[in-house]
Write an enzyme that holds these catalytic residues in place. Structure first.
Site, short mmCIF file in Angstrom:
data_model
loop_
_atom_site.label_atom_id
_atom_site.label_comp_id
_atom_site.label_asym_id
_atom_site.label_seq_id
_atom_site.Cartn_x
_atom_site.Cartn_y
_atom_site.Cartn_z
N TRP A 1 -50.19 63.85 9.55
CA TRP A 1 -48.98 64.11 10.35
C TRP A 1 -47.86 64.44 9.37
O TRP A 1 -47.33 63.54 8.72
CB TRP A 1 -48.63 62.89 11.20
CG TRP A 1 -47.35 63.04 11.99
CD1 TRP A 1 -46.12 62.52 11.65
CD2 TRP A 1 -47.16 63.75 13.22
NE1 TRP A 1 -45.20 62.86 12.59
CE2 TRP A 1 -45.81 63.62 13.57
CE3 TRP A 1 -48.01 64.48 14.05
CZ2 TRP A 1 -45.27 64.20 14.73
CZ3 TRP A 1 -47.48 65.06 15.20
CH2 TRP A 1 -46.13 64.90 15.53
N THR B 1 -55.06 68.16 0.10
CA THR B 1 -56.23 67.34 -0.23
C THR B 1 -56.90 66.85 1.06
O THR B 1 -58.12 66.78 1.14
CB THR B 1 -55.81 66.13 -1.08
OG1 THR B 1 -55.13 66.63 -2.24
CG2 THR B 1 -57.01 65.32 -1.52
N HIS C 1 -47.73 74.01 -0.06
CA HIS C 1 -48.57 73.70 1.08
C HIS C 1 -47.97 74.25 2.37
O HIS C 1 -46.79 74.51 2.45
CB HIS C 1 -48.71 72.17 1.25
CG HIS C 1 -49.50 71.53 0.16
ND1 HIS C 1 -50.73 71.98 -0.25
CD2 HIS C 1 -49.25 70.44 -0.59
CE1 HIS C 1 -51.19 71.19 -1.20
NE2 HIS C 1 -50.31 70.26 -1.44
#
Ligand SMILES: *[C@@H]1O[C@H](CO)[C@@H](O)[C@H](O)[C@H]1NC(C)=O
Ligand SMILES: *[C@@H]1O[C@H](CO)[C@@H](O)[C@H](O)[C@H]1NC(C)=O
Ligand SMILES: *[C@@H]1O[C@H](CO)[C@@H](O)[C@H](O)[C@H]1NC(C)=O
Ligand SMILES: *[C@@H]1O[C@H](CO)[C@@H](O)[C@H](O)[C@H]1NC(C)=O
Length: 372
Positions: free
Chosen positions: A314, A293, A346
């Site tokens: 991070w 996102t 991801h």
């Protein structure tokens, strides 16, 4: 006695086997990585993805030779954040707008859909559909809320645990336009993340997770109050990414229709846009199963903002400032273990490396140090 000895032998043997298979798993993964992108300030030849949990946390520091140039640049950056310079020439030359018409992809509009139209989902099988109803259509804006909008310096706030204790809140408050991800709480973390919100994404599943599907009066009140706090901000609702959102989307639509006129929040409902977003990042050699996102918000912001600063991006379990362990999200309950569940879909370390490269090129500013 013999039994115990042989059982012990078996255990030792299986442990050895397990270690061996782990080692070969890691090296196999390493060898079969598809088309590694160019990387690093001095053209470092390749980069790794990090596949196993312990690896992702340790590799950045100790195992990945490609991280060494990145790591020393990062250390310098952390020591002196004022070294960064925006390169507006390079920024205006990014070709995002050649792949995505952002104001148009930002939201469906009343004219762009018909009642009875069947929508599909970006990340689900084509067999799943959502039929556009009168209520849904009535909630769509007439024109995209970001059409012809231009802001000076924007901040995109990711949800990484690196914000915990950062005291960046006051700095974040000063941006012209602040984009946040997934309706993340701000009030009780305002010292670290600020409160200002001009846009936040809202995955419909949040209703299920945090508002009990609006099943009780209390849940409905809580949700109403959270929306009220957003004032005129944009609530960006990706309802057509996963078919699993369909049922909660109906609940959400009913709620907004019921409270029409009582809330100032501006709704935006993107359609099936991920193929266009993916096309752009593919040109940067980034093509994970799903983009985060955060990087999606950066993509959208690129058409509205002259300059973009990122906070809370991070994906690793340790703080580069202190080396201490970090929670995954800044809002995770104390003691929550850092999770690497996202690795199923991801590729956050790969995203991070790309964003960091863009940071060194002056296209964006990644803020990783403490602010005060
Ligand atoms: C940080 O970098 C800037 C620009 O390069 C320089 O002017 C400043 O003196 C540096 N500050 C420190 C504390 O090193
Ligand atoms: C800014 O970016 C342009 C285009 O990529 C490049 O030619 C130029 O050297 C960059 N300027 C600085 C100061 O890095
Ligand atoms: C998104 O933008 C692309 C490229 O500009 C365009 O072809 C497409 O129709 C848009 N899709 C939506 C759902 O807005
Ligand atoms: C951004 O949000 C703040 C409140 O959170 C508001 O005061 C400000 O006017 C908004 N800016 C824009 C450009 O919408």
């Amino acid at each position: 006695m013999v039994r115990i000895a042989s059982a012990l032998g078996l255990i030792i043997f299986s442990v050895a086997l397990l270690i061996l298979s782990l080692i070969s798993y890691v090296s196999i993964k390493k060898d079969f990585l598809p088309g590694p992108p160019r990387y690093g300030p001095n053209g470092g030849p390749r980069m790794y993805m990090f596949h196993t949990g312990f690896r992702s946390q340790l590799a950045m520091k100790y195992l990945d030779p490609d991280f060494i140039p990145l790591s020393s640049a990062l250390t310098e950056d952390l020591q002196n954040a004022s070294k960064w310079r925006h390169n507006s020439t390079a920024f205006t030359q990014t070709e995002i707008s050649q792949h995505i018409d952002i104001p148009r992809n930002f939201t469906l509009t009343r004219d762009s859909v018909k009642v009875g139209q069947l929508m599909h989902f970006d990340y689900s099988s084509h067999k799943y559909v959502y039929s556009i109803g009168e209520n849904f259509r009535s909630l769509l804006p007439e024109v995209s809320p970001v059409l012809n909008k231009r802001y000076n310096v924007c901040a995109v706030i990711g949800n990484s645990g690196i914000l915990t204790g950062s005291r960046c809140g006051a700095q974040i408050e000063k941006y012209d336009f602040v984009l946040r991800c997934n309706f993340a709480p701000t009030e009780i973390f305002k010292k670290d993340v600020g409160r200002r919100t001009n846009m936040t994404t809202f995955n419909p599943s949040i209703l299920e997770k945090y508002y009990n599907n609006l099943l009780t009066v209390q849940d409905r009140n809580n949700f109403f109050l959270s929306l009220k706090k957003l004032d005129r901000a944009i609530l960006w609702i990706p309802a057509f990414f996963f078919h699993t959102s369909a049922t909660v989307t109906r609940t959400l639509v009913d709620f907004f229709v019921e409270h029409r006129g009582q809330l100032k929040v501006q709704l935006a409902w993107p359609g099936n846009i991920m193929q266009y977003v993916n096309n752009y990042w593919k040109t940067k050699q980034l093509s994970p199963k799903r983009l985060s996102t955060g990087i999606l918000m950066y993509t959208l912001a690129s058409s509205m903002c002259d300059q973009i600063h990122l906070y809370g991006f991070w994906p690793f379990g340790w703080d580069p400032n202190t080396g201490k362990e970090l929670p995954y999200h800044y809002y995770d309950k104390k003691g929550t273990k850092f999770t690497t569940k996202w690795q199923e879909s991801h590729q956050l370390p790969a995203e991070f490396k790309l964003l960091y490269k863009m940071h060194t090129e002056g296209l964006l500013k990644l803020s990783l140090s403490h602010c005060a």
